[in-house]
Design a protein around this motif. Structure first.
Motif, PDB file in Angstrom:
ATOM      1  N   ASP A   1       0.708  -1.374   0.135  1.00 40.04           N
ATOM      2  CA  ASP A   1      -0.418   0.095  -0.105  1.00 40.04           C
ATOM      3  C   ASP A   1       0.976   1.220   0.726  1.00 40.04           C
ATOM      4  N   HIS A   2       1.853   1.435   0.588  1.00 36.87           N
ATOM      5  CA  HIS A   2       2.826   2.372   1.106  1.00 36.87           C
ATOM      6  C   HIS A   2       4.321   2.063  -0.018  1.00 36.87           C
ATOM      7  N   GLY A   3       3.880   1.222  -0.826  1.00 36.34           N
ATOM      8  CA  GLY A   3       5.556   1.521  -1.446  1.00 36.34           C
ATOM      9  C   GLY A   3       5.034   2.290  -2.742  1.00 36.34           C
ATOM     10  N   PRO A   4       6.306   1.894  -3.376  1.00 33.81           N
ATOM     11  CA  PRO A   4       6.296   3.515  -4.546  1.00 33.81           C
ATOM     12  C   PRO A   4       5.961   2.484  -5.930  1.00 33.81           C
ATOM     13  N   THR A   5       5.084   3.557  -6.598  1.00 39.01           N
ATOM     14  CA  THR A   5       3.975   2.639  -7.461  1.00 39.01           C
ATOM     15  C   THR A   5       5.333   2.918  -8.932  1.00 39.01           C
TER      16      THR A   5
ATOM     17  N   ASN B   1      12.772  -6.982 -11.257  1.00 38.71           N
ATOM     18  CA  ASN B   1      11.624  -7.676 -10.724  1.00 38.71           C
ATOM     19  C   ASN B   1      11.095  -6.767  -9.740  1.00 38.71           C
ATOM     20  N   ALA B   2      11.356  -5.563  -8.695  1.00 38.16           N
ATOM     21  CA  ALA B   2      10.857  -4.696  -7.961  1.00 38.16           C
ATOM     22  C   ALA B   2       9.548  -3.561  -8.807  1.00 38.16           C
ATOM     23  N   LEU B   3       9.973  -3.667  -9.671  1.00 37.76           N
ATOM     24  CA  LEU B   3       9.525  -2.799 -11.150  1.00 37.76           C
ATOM     25  C   LEU B   3       8.138  -3.532 -11.505  1.00 37.76           C
ATOM     26  N   LEU B   4       8.355  -4.410 -11.506  1.00 39.29           N
ATOM     27  CA  LEU B   4       6.918  -5.244 -12.254  1.00 39.29           C
ATOM     28  C   LEU B   4       6.371  -5.233 -10.401  1.00 39.29           C
ATOM     29  N   VAL B   5       6.414  -5.845  -9.711  1.00 38.53           N
ATOM     30  CA  VAL B   5       5.356  -5.921  -8.296  1.00 38.53           C
ATOM     31  C   VAL B   5       4.889  -4.647  -8.212  1.00 38.53           C
ATOM     32  N   ALA B   6       5.683  -3.428  -8.270  1.00 38.66           N
ATOM     33  CA  ALA B   6       5.481  -2.296  -8.464  1.00 38.66           C
ATOM     34  C   ALA B   6       4.122  -1.781  -9.405  1.00 38.66           C
ATOM     35  N   ALA B   7       3.889  -2.499 -10.375  1.00 40.88           N
ATOM     36  CA  ALA B   7       3.106  -1.806 -11.809  1.00 40.88           C
ATOM     37  C   ALA B   7       1.558  -3.206 -11.251  1.00 40.88           C
ATOM     38  N   GLY B   8       1.944  -4.249 -10.593  1.00 42.47           N
ATOM     39  CA  GLY B   8       1.271  -5.136  -9.752  1.00 42.47           C
ATOM     40  C   GLY B   8       1.011  -6.734 -10.226  1.00 42.47           C
TER      41      GLY B   8
END
Length: 298
Positions: free
Chosen positions: A9-13, A73-80
């Motif tokens: 919820d509070h992670g970067p977009t 991977n972090a970018l993918l997670v941020a994108a859902g």
């Protein structure tokens, strides 16, 4: 069907992360768009949250920005989306062939020093050439987990033996600064903070060092040499780094084989003598070291 991961919820977009990476790379939205065959408008919409990128688009953007595998991977997670790059422990059975290849490479470099490091410079394996250079250093520096930067720059480490320490300290700190800017790694920031806190030592001017017999050795202008005094003789090396091409695993993407090659026949002969006379075993298996390779404060 694409697997979707729940973003914190509070992670970067994804837009915030993309904008940050684009800033690090110092390229415009238009330049990024042209490199991945899309429009600057679409890149802008993704960065501002007005458009949700597909998984394929996230990966294209990551490729265009040359983002490290872990951060993709972090970018993918941020994108859902779920991460697509595994992170397989180097000690895992499926990495057996890789470990064997690395061990063979280290052995092939002997007597020249060579070691395997990860993304935070932890030493995962080293050959006998490295062990010869480190012989006699304090036990607290040689107790696993070892860190290559700490071994070189600690005032009780190789720093006390490096003749051109000022040059090499500046080179290594700049190297870490560059990686921090490219990766944004908290572990590298912590390591950098430790290294710059070490008391200043100054190596002797090694522009034209004396080798055995008292003869002067000319400066090597094609690369910055590492000049280390061992048993009263100055050994001169240039360093090379080997990484894996197009890695598809986080662990593999962060591995590097760093080798130190002699710049003159005197260094080559001295290395062979040191390795032949040493009483330590042949370089241990990479798997023996990986489990204990964690950042450690000196």
């Amino acid at each position: 069907m694409t697997t979707v991961a729940q973003r914190a919820d509070h992670g970067p977009t994804v837009g915030t992360l993309l904008r940050g990476w684009r800033g690090r790379r110092r390229i415009t939205q238009l330049e990024l768009a042209l490199s991945i065959d899309t429009s600057a408008r679409h890149v802008s919409f993704i960065e501002t949250g007005r458009a949700k990128p597909s998984q394929a688009m996230v990966l294209r953007l990551a490729e265009g920005l040359d983002i490290p595998v872990r951060e993709r991977n972090a970018l993918l997670v941020a994108a859902g989306y779920a991460p697509v790059y595994p992170e397989t422990p180097l000690a895992a059975p499926e990495m057996r062939a890789l470990r064997s290849g690395l061990d063979s490479l280290l052995a092939a470099y002997e007597p020249n020093p060579a070691l395997v490091i990860n993304g935070t410079y932890d030493v995962l394996a080293a050959n006998r050439g490295v062990r010869a250079l480190l012989h006699g250093l304090p036990s607290f520096l040689l107790t696993p987990p070892l860190n290559a930067m700490r071994l070189i720059l600690h005032p009780q480490g190789l720093a006390s033996r490096i003749r051109n320490l000022d040059e090499w300290r500046a080179h290594l700190l700049e190297r870490i600064e560059r990686q921090i800017a490219l990766r944004g790694s908290d572990e590298l920031r912590e390591l950098y903070g430790e290294l710059v806190s070490y008391p200043a030592l100054h190596g002797q001017d090694a522009g034209a060092d004396r080798v055995s017999g008292g003869h002067l050795r000319e400066s090597h202008v094609f690369a910055l040499p590492l000049q280390v005094e061992v048993d009263g003789q100055v050994l001169s090396f240039i360093s090379t780094a080997t990484t894996f091409n197009t890695p598809m695993d986080v662990t593999v993407s962060e591995l590097a084989v760093e080798a130190f090659l002699p710049t003159d026949p005197e260094t080559a002969k001295a290395l062979q003598r040191l390795v032949d006379a040493a009483e330590f075993p042949v370089s241990g298996s990479t798997a023996d070291a990986v489990d204990s390779a964690r950042p450690r404060r000196a």
